[in-house]
Design an enzyme around this catalytic site. Structure first.
Site, mmCIF file in Angstrom:
data_model
loop_
_atom_site.group_PDB
_atom_site.id
_atom_site.type_symbol
_atom_site.label_atom_id
_atom_site.label_comp_id
_atom_site.label_asym_id
_atom_site.label_seq_id
_atom_site.Cartn_x
_atom_site.Cartn_y
_atom_site.Cartn_z
ATOM 1 N N ASP A 79 5.220 -4.808 3.545
ATOM 2 C CA ASP A 79 5.383 -3.958 4.789
ATOM 3 C C ASP A 79 5.404 -5.189 5.860
ATOM 4 O O ASP A 79 5.320 -6.559 5.669
ATOM 5 C CB ASP A 79 4.000 -3.128 4.985
ATOM 6 C CG ASP A 79 4.471 -2.290 6.008
ATOM 7 O OD1 ASP A 79 3.368 -1.187 6.088
ATOM 8 O OD2 ASP A 79 5.365 -2.576 6.741
HETATM 9 C C1 GLC Z 1 5.910 -0.604 9.909
HETATM 10 C C2 GLC Z 1 5.330 0.465 8.821
HETATM 11 C C3 GLC Z 1 6.184 0.804 7.793
HETATM 12 C C4 GLC Z 1 7.700 0.471 8.269
HETATM 13 C C5 GLC Z 1 8.011 -1.027 8.498
HETATM 14 C C6 GLC Z 1 9.298 -1.264 8.982
HETATM 15 O O1 GLC Z 1 4.711 -1.376 10.343
HETATM 16 O O2 GLC Z 1 4.040 0.207 8.118
HETATM 17 O O3 GLC Z 1 5.906 1.888 7.473
HETATM 18 O O4 GLC Z 1 8.667 1.018 7.286
HETATM 19 O O5 GLC Z 1 6.858 -1.532 9.492
HETATM 20 O O6 GLC Z 1 9.434 -0.673 10.393
#
Ligand code: GLC
Length: 740
Positions: free
Chosen positions: A282
C-alpha cells in the site's frame, strides 16, 4: 474423424492452449530476466505516483522522467488519459531493455460514469449488476490508458466508525466472497489481455477492516479462527476468481505489519494458496514499517518487506534506493528479487504490453468509449438496486400519484459532488443527476418546490424557516440529509455516527408541519439517526448513489422501481454497541428475552439488537414463505440435502425478494455463531405469483475452521434458517450430519 473425436480433441486442446500460453509467457520472462542487471530488476519493483507538471511536484518531475528513461520505474499510479500514459510509456521505451510501464489507478466505483460506492452496490446482493458495474469501470479506465485498478477492496468490516467500510462489501464473509468474485470478473474478464479490461487488485491483505476501535491505520489483533473464518475468505474468493494482484495493508496483524508479514504473503498467499500474481505494497507502507517500530530505517524496511514477499514498493522509494546494497550485502536473497520481477514481468506480457506498449493508450478509443451514453443506464440500474427501503409507514411510498406539491428539502437534495461519494479519481466526469433533478424529471405534473434549508454539513439553521414554509404548503416532504461525500473513505474514522450539523433539528422542524416526511439518507457507512428512524414516515438509504443517483432515487420514490436492496452491514443503535455483527456467539448467558437481562450478556442501557439488521430491506409488496421441505434430515458422508420452500408475492405490485439461508452449528469443538449466511436467492415475482426456491447443503456448507485451523464439518445437529433478513427468519429446519 467422427464429430465425437474432433470434439474431444478440441476439449483436450483447450487446456493446452492455456497451458501453452502460460509456458510461452514464462519462457519470455526467463529470457528477459537473464538479460537484466540487478538495478534494472529493482527498477521493476518501484512504483511511483506520476509527478504533476505544475504545482509542488513539478520540481521532482524532471528526475522522475529521467528515472523512467533509465528503467528505474516499473509502474506509475495516478497517471491517466491516453495522451499522458502514451507520453510516459514512450519514456520507458527509451530504457535499455524497453520494458513497458504498468499504469495503475484507484478505479473503485467507476472511472467517468460514477457508480454507487461499493457498500451501496453490495446492498443490491446482485452479482450481475455488480459485475456490470466493474466491467464498465474497466472499459472506461482501460480506454483512458489504465492497465490496473486497485480494486476490489474486499476487507470485511464490522465497525462503521471506520470510514473505509464505504469501499467494501460489509460485514459478512459469504456475501463479501460472492461480491469479490463478481468484481474481479467484471474488471478482468475471463483472462487478461483485452484492452477493455484491467488487472484487478484484492486489497488490503489482510484484516485491515478489523482496526482496533475503528480508527484507520490502527493495529489489528485477531485470533487465528477469526482471521481464517471472517477476514480471509473474500481474498481467497478473489484469488480463485483469478485476481491478478494483491495489495497488502497499512495495519499490523498480531504485532507484525502486513507489509512485513511473511506469514500472510509467503506462507498463506504464495504458499498455501499458490498465488502466481504479484503483491504491491500500500502507499509507502514499506517505509511506514519504520514508524511502526518494526524496521530501524528505510534500508531495514526494504529488506524486511522484500523478505516477507511484498513484490512492488508503492511510492516508498525504499526498494529503488536500498535493495541493491542489501543484495550485495547478502541481507536480501537475489532469488526473492528474481521471483518478484518474474511475477511483475509476467503480467506485462499477459497484458500484451511488450508486443504493443501503446495498445491501451489510444485517444480515439478513449474519446468514443467515454462518450458511450449506455453506461449511464447501467449506473442507474445498479443505483436503483442499491437503495434500501428501511421504513415505510402506512405505505407513504411510493409517492401517491395524486401528490400535487412535493417539497424537496435538505442540504444534499441538489448536491452533485455528494452523490459521487469518495474515491472518484478522474476529473473528466459526466454530469451528476441530483435528487432534485431526478424528482423534477419524474414528477409529471406535480409541483416541485425546493429549499436546501442549509449547506452540506448543515452548520446553520438560517435557512430553516424558509424550508419549513415551503414544506408546510406541500402534500409530502422529501428530505435529503446525511454525510457529505468527504466524511467516509480513507482516514475518515468517526467516533460519532450521527447526522452532521443541525440536520436532526431540520427533520424535527419539518415533521412538526404534520406533513408526511420521506427521508432519503446519503452516507458511505451505517449512520445513527434515532429520531428520524422513530418518526419519519418512510426512509430510503441511498448511500452515495453515483452519477445517476437522482434518477435512481426518483424511480424508487415514484414506484417505477420497487426497492429490493438489503443491508450488507447491520446498523447499530449507538456507538457503544459496536462491533455488533449478526454472526455473534451465544455466550454462556444469552439474552432469550429482552425483558430478562439480569446477569445475562447484555447492556443495562440498550438492547443487543441493531437498529436495522444485516439483510434488512423492505419492498412495496409483501412476500410469504411456506412449504419448507428438507429431502434428507440426515446427511451421510458425500451426500447433499436440498432445502426447498415457496415464496409468494402477496401484494399488489411486482417485486424482488432476496431470500437468505443461515445455518447454526448447534454444538461444535469451537463455539459457532448463532447464525451464518450460507446462501441467498434473488426472486422476482409478479403479484400473486409463487416460486419454489431450493438451497443445496453439503459438508462444505457446514464446515468451519476448528481449533487447529482445519477446515472441517463435525457431526451433529445444524439449524437451517430461511428468511428475509438476519432478524426476520421465516422458516426453520434441522439437519443432522452423520459421522464420516
Ligand atoms: C491508499 C489506499 C489504497 C490505495 C492506494 C493508492 O492509501 O490505502 O487503497 O489503492 O493508497 O492510492
Amino acid at each position: 474423424m467422427t464429430l465425437r473425436r474432433s470434439a474431444a480433441l478440441c476439449l483436450l486442446a483447450l487446456p493446452l492452449s492455456a497451458l501453452a500460453q502460460t509456458q510461452d509467457v514464462q519462457q519470455k520472462v526467463e529470457a528477459l530476466l537473464a538479460r537484466m542487471t540487478l538495478q534494472e530488476k529493482i527498477g521493476q519493483l518501484n512504483q511511483l505516483t506520476g509527478r504533476e507538471a505544475t504545482g509542488p511536484q513539478a520540481a521532482s518531475r524532471a528526475s522522475q522522467l529521467a528515472d523512467i528513461r533509465a528503467g528505474k520505474v516499473g509502474s506509475l499510479l495516478n497517471v491517466k488519459g491516453a495522451a499522458d500514459t502514451r507520453e510516459m510509456q514512450g519514456l520507458a521505451l527509451q530504457s535499455r531493455l524497453k520494458i513497458p510501464l504498468l499504469f495503475g489507478l484507484d478505479v473503485i466505483h467507476g472511472y467517468k460514469t460514477v457508480f454507487p460506492v461499493p457498500l451501496g452496490e453490495a446492498a443490491s446482493w446482485d452479482m450481475e449488476a455488480i459485475e456490470a458495474s466493474a466491467r464498465i469501470a474497466a472499459r472506461e479506465a482501460s480506454a483512458a490508458g489504465i492497465h490496473w485498478t486497485f480494486a476490489p477492496m474486499v476487507d470485511v468490516a464490522r465497525d462503521p466508525r471506520w470510514g473505509r467500510v464505504m469501499e467494501g462489501a460489509g460485514e459478512d464473509p459469504y456475501l463479501g466472497s460472492q461480491i469479490a468474485r463478481a468484481r474481479v470478473s467484471g474488471f478482468q474478464g475471463a483472462k487478461l489481455g483485452g484492452t477493455d479490461r484491467v488487472m484487478a487488485t484484492a486489497k488490503h491483505f489482510a484484516a485491515y477492516g478489523a482496526a482496533v476501535a475503528g480508527r484507520d491505520y490502527n493495529a489489528v489483533d485477531l485470533s487465528p479462527q477469526q482471521l481464517y473464518e471472517v477476514y480471509l475468505p473474500p481474498f481467497k474468493a478473489a484469488l480463485d476468481a483469478g485476481v491478478a494482484t494483491f495489495m497488502n495493508a497499512f495495519n499490523t496483524l498480531n504485532g507484525i505489519p502486513a507489509t512485513g508479514s511473511s506469514f500472510l504473503q509467503r506462507d498463506i498467499l504464495k504458499g498455501e494458496w499458490k498465488f502466481s500474481g504479484f503483491v504491491v505494497s500500500d502507499w509507502a507502507s514499506v517505509k511506514e514499517m519504520v514508524a511502526h517500530g518494526y524496521a530501524s530505517d528505510l534500508p531495514d524496511a526494504a529488506v524486511k518487506a522484500m523478505g516477507a514477499g511484498s513484490d512492488m514498493d508503492m511510492e516508498g522509494e525504499a526498494y529503488v534506493n536500498h535493495l541493491e546494497d542489501a543484495v550485495k550485502a547478502g541481507r536480501v536473497s537475489a532469488a526473492h528479487i528474481d521471483d518478484a520481477v518474474r511475477r511483475i514481468l509476467a503480467k506485462k506480457f499477459e497484458l500484451g504490453l511488450f508486443d504493443e506498449p501503446y495498445r491501451f493508450s489510444d485517444p480515439q478509443r478513449e474519446q468514443a468509449v467515454l462518450a458511450d451514453a449506455s453506461h449511464r443506464a447501467v449506473a442507474r440500474d445498479v443505483a436503483q438496486k442499491s437503495i434500501v427501503l428501511l421504513k415505510n409507514e402506512n405505505n407513504t411510498l411510493p409517492l401517491a400519484a395524486g401528490a400535487r406539491r412535493i417539497a424537496v428539502i435538505g442540504p444534499l437534495a441538489d448536491s452533485k459532488r455528494d452523490l459521487e461519494g469518495g474515491w472518484v479519481v478522474n476529473d473528466v466526469r459526466g454530469d451528476v443527476v441530483t435528487i432534485l433533478d431526478g424528482i423534477r424529471a419524474r414528477a409529471r405534473g406535480a409541483q416541485v418546490i425546493h429549499a436546501a434549508a442549509c449547506k452540506p454539513g448543515c452548520a446553520s439553521k438560517d435557512g430553516f424557516a424558509k424550508a419549513v414554509a415551503a414544506a408546510a404548503s406541500a402534500d409530502v416532504i422529501v428530505l435529503t440529509v446525511g454525510e457529505t461525500w468527504d466524511m467516509s473513505g480513507e482516514a475518515k474514522s468517526r467516533t460519532d455516527l450521527g447526522l452532521p450539523g443541525r440536520q436532526n433539528e431540520l427533520f424535527a422542524a419539518l415533521k412538526a408541519t404534520g406533513k408526511p416526511v420521506v427521508v432519503v439518507l446519503l452516507a458511505g457507512r451505517p449512520l445513527i439517526f434515532s429520531e428520524i428512524a422513530d418518526k419519519a414516515d418512510a426512509i430510503l438509504y441511498a448511500w452515495f448513489p453515483g452519477s445517476e443517483g437522482g434518477n435512481a432515487v426518483a424511480s424508487v420514490l415514484f414506484g417505477d422501481y420497487n426497492p429490493s436492496a438489503k443491508l450488507p452491514i447491520g446498523f447499530p443503535r449507538n456507538v457503544g454497541q459496536i462491533p455488533l455483527p449478526y454472526a455473534q456467539y451465544a455466550t454462556g448467558r444469552p439474552v432469550l428475552n429482552e425483558k430478562d437481562i439480569v446477569y445475562r450478556s447484555a447492556y443495562i442501557d440498550a438492547p443487543n439488537t441493531p437498529r436495522y439488521a444485516f439483510g434488512h430491506g423492505l419492498s412495496y409488496t409483501t412476500f410469504t414463505y411456506s412449504g419448507l421441505t428438507l429431502d434428507k434430515p440426515t446427511l451421510a458422508n458425500g451426500e447433499r440435502a436440498t432445502l426447498s420452500f415457496d415464496i409468494a408475492n402477496t401484494g399488489k405490485v411486482a417485486g424482488t425478494e432476496i431470500a437468505q439461508l443461515y445455518i447454526r452449528d448447534v454444538v461444535a469443538s469451537v463455539v459457532r455463531p448463532v447464525k451464518e449466511l450460507k446462501g441467498f436467492r434473488k426472486v422476482v415475482l409478479r403479484p400473486g405469483e409463487r416460486q419454489r426456491v431450493s438451497f443445496s447443503i453439503d459438508r462444505e456448507t457446514l464446515a468451519f475452521f476448528d481449533s487447529r485451523l482445519k477446515w472441517t464439518a463435525e457431526p451433529g445437529d445444524f439449524l437451517l434458517m430461511v428468511g428475509s433478513a438476519s432478524d426476520d427468519i421465516r422458516l426453520e429446519s434441522t439437519l443432522r450430519l452423520q459421522e464420516r
